[in-house]
Design an enzyme around this catalytic site. Sequence first.
Site, short mmCIF file in Angstrom:
data_model
loop_
_atom_site.label_atom_id
_atom_site.label_comp_id
_atom_site.label_asym_id
_atom_site.label_seq_id
_atom_site.Cartn_x
_atom_site.Cartn_y
_atom_site.Cartn_z
N GLU A 40 0.83 -1.21 0.00
CA GLU A 40 0.00 0.00 0.00
C GLU A 40 0.87 1.26 0.00
OE1 GLU A 40 -4.09 -0.71 2.19
OE2 GLU A 40 -2.44 -1.46 3.44
N GLU A 63 -3.80 -10.20 3.98
CA GLU A 63 -4.80 -9.83 5.00
C GLU A 63 -5.87 -10.91 5.19
OE1 GLU A 63 -2.83 -6.03 3.85
OE2 GLU A 63 -3.51 -7.83 2.79
#
Length: 264
Positions: free
Chosen positions: A115, A135
């Site tokens: 990210e 995740e």
Amino acid sequence: MNQELVSYELDGPVAMIGLNRPDKRNAINEAVIDALRKAVHRAGEEAEVAVLFGHGKNFCAGLDLGEALARAASQVKPPRKGKRHSWHEVFDTIARGPIPFVAALHGAVVGGGLELASAAHIRVADDSAFFGLPEGQRGIFVGGGGTVRIQRIVGYTVMADMMLTGRLLSAAEGEREHIVRYVVPEGEALAKARELAAKIAKNTPDTNWRITNVLPRINDLSHDDGLFMEYLNSNLQRSPETAERLREFVEGRAQPLVPPSKTA
């Protein structure tokens, strides 16, 4: 090496910003975010371009899961007032701030690390780099702007596959999916990033700002609104530096464009 969580060095017009938790694979916690915020704002004030990199064997392994566990177990007191997510704030300053950012990637570039990398405008990876969004396997969800930035880079199907299955992409696969623009031999990502940053620093600050701020916003608009914003920006008053650069070209004094090698 600077022992702070985020190192900072000004190399001419280029700010070198390094994640500095090598023993934790440069995992990001709130202390790192605070240090990164300061470095990014400083770079915006005194540099023309910035390079993001990671000290040690990895760029960034993502969220510090120890801190995430403390929040999940209600061991961290929540803020009294709602406020903007700190990661969003800092990463947006990188993506749409006053200067361009080049990311030099190696080793793990996963979760929050991906990210962060996706907030940079140009990404260079060496052959050791690998990309992932684990995740789903950790019972959490992306929280550093990945739903917007990463998804716009690779598309829903690629991002969903990475999150649902935990698939890791190699440097070559990352180039294929447009995560990175350059892949170099292991150990050479930082040098390539510095080379690109030095080249970008030769542009006018105004043009760099339009490329990093106006261009992505046009991408968010409808066709007609995008063309209208382009028209507005292309017709604004130009700086004296712009006029001089155009004069250099017209008078044959500008550096000529060199076509890419046919064997490249």
